[in-house]
Design a protein around this motif. Structure first.
Motif, PDB file in Angstrom:
ATOM      1  N   ASN A   2      -2.202   5.049  -6.457  1.00 56.10           N
ATOM      2  CA  ASN A   2      -1.302   5.746  -6.098  1.00 56.10           C
ATOM      3  C   ASN A   2      -1.303   6.695  -5.173  1.00 56.10           C
ATOM      4  O   ASN A   2      -1.745   7.463  -4.323  1.00 56.10           O
ATOM      5  N   GLU A   3      -0.592   5.284  -4.484  1.00 58.43           N
ATOM      6  CA  GLU A   3       0.055   5.649  -2.798  1.00 58.43           C
ATOM      7  C   GLU A   3       1.261   6.056  -3.075  1.00 58.43           C
ATOM      8  O   GLU A   3       1.783   6.871  -3.903  1.00 58.43           O
ATOM      9  N   GLN A   4       0.746   7.600  -1.515  1.00 57.85           N
ATOM     10  CA  GLN A   4       2.376   8.927  -1.938  1.00 57.85           C
ATOM     11  C   GLN A   4       3.473   8.338  -1.453  1.00 57.85           C
ATOM     12  O   GLN A   4       3.731   7.365  -0.625  1.00 57.85           O
ATOM     13  N   ILE A   5       4.638   9.044  -2.094  1.00 57.98           N
ATOM     14  CA  ILE A   5       6.001   8.606  -1.805  1.00 57.98           C
ATOM     15  C   ILE A   5       6.289   9.700  -1.335  1.00 57.98           C
ATOM     16  O   ILE A   5       6.882  11.008  -2.103  1.00 57.98           O
ATOM     17  N   ASN A   6       6.478   9.830  -0.118  1.00 58.89           N
ATOM     18  CA  ASN A   6       7.627  11.448   0.651  1.00 58.89           C
ATOM     19  C   ASN A   6       9.074  11.027   0.464  1.00 58.89           C
ATOM     20  O   ASN A   6      10.041   9.796   0.121  1.00 58.89           O
ATOM     21  N   SER A  57       2.886   0.431  -4.904  1.00 54.66           N
ATOM     22  CA  SER A  57       1.848   0.967  -4.327  1.00 54.66           C
ATOM     23  C   SER A  57       1.251   2.283  -5.421  1.00 54.66           C
ATOM     24  O   SER A  57       0.424   2.548  -5.231  1.00 54.66           O
ATOM     25  N   TYR A  58       2.431   2.332  -5.465  1.00 54.19           N
ATOM     26  CA  TYR A  58       2.513   4.264  -5.817  1.00 54.19           C
ATOM     27  C   TYR A  58       2.285   4.075  -7.317  1.00 54.19           C
ATOM     28  O   TYR A  58       1.055   4.454  -7.601  1.00 54.19           O
ATOM     29  N   LYS A  99      10.045   7.946   3.302  1.00 51.18           N
ATOM     30  CA  LYS A  99       9.928   6.826   2.440  1.00 51.18           C
ATOM     31  C   LYS A  99      11.097   6.869   1.157  1.00 51.18           C
ATOM     32  O   LYS A  99      11.547   4.954   1.574  1.00 51.18           O
TER      33      LYS A  99
END
Length: 119
Positions: free
Chosen positions: A96-100, A91-92, A103
Motif C-alpha cells: 500500500n505504498e503511495q504512487i504519485n 510495493s503499491y 513517480k
C-alpha cells in the motif's frame, strides 16, 4: 537467449527486494543495545524468506553475468531500470505504498529510456 537472462535478472532482483521489504515489515524495531542488535541480526539471517531473498540476489548475479555475455553492457544495463517500475507497482499492490504524479512520470520516462536504448 540473452533476453531470457535479462528477464530472469530483473525477476530475481525484484523478488529479492519485495521479500526483504515484506519480512522487514514483520520485524520489530532494531534494539538499541549491542546484544539486542546481534540477536536481531541472527533472527533476520535465520528467516527462511530472507534467505530466499539472498538466494534470489545470488541468482540475479549469475543470470546477469550470462546476460552481459550476450549484450554490450551499455545495452543490457538499462534493462535493470525495469526493477524501478516493477518495485513501484508491487510495493503499491502488496505494501500500500503511495504512487504519485512524480513517480508515474519517472516510471514513464524510465520505460521510454529502456525502449529507446533497446533499439
Amino acid at each position: 537467449m540473452g533476453y531470457i537472462y535479462i528477464i530472469l535478472t530483473v525477476f530475481f532482483t525484484t523478488y529479492g527486494q519485495l521479500i526483504l521489504k515484506w519480512r522487514m515489515n514483520k520485524k520489530t524495531d532494531i534494539p538499541d543495545e549491542w546484544i539486542g542488535k546481534v540477536k536481531y541480526l541472527f533472527s533476520l539471517y535465520s528467516d527462511i524468506w530472507i534467505i530466499s531473498g539472498f538466494i534470489s540476489a545470488l541468482l540475479a548475479s549469475i543470470t546477469w553475468m550470462m546476460a552481459i555475455k550476450y549484450f554490450e553492457l551499455s545495452k543490457a544495463y538499462p534493462f535493470m531500470a525495469l526493477n524501478f517500475i516493477l518495485v513501484l507497482f508491487f510495493s503499491y499492490l502488496f505494501f500500500n505504498e503511495q504512487i504519485n504524479f512524480y513517480k508515474i512520470c519517472g516510471v514513464f520516462l524510465i520505460a521510454i529510456g529502456v525502449f529507446l536504448i533497446s533499439k
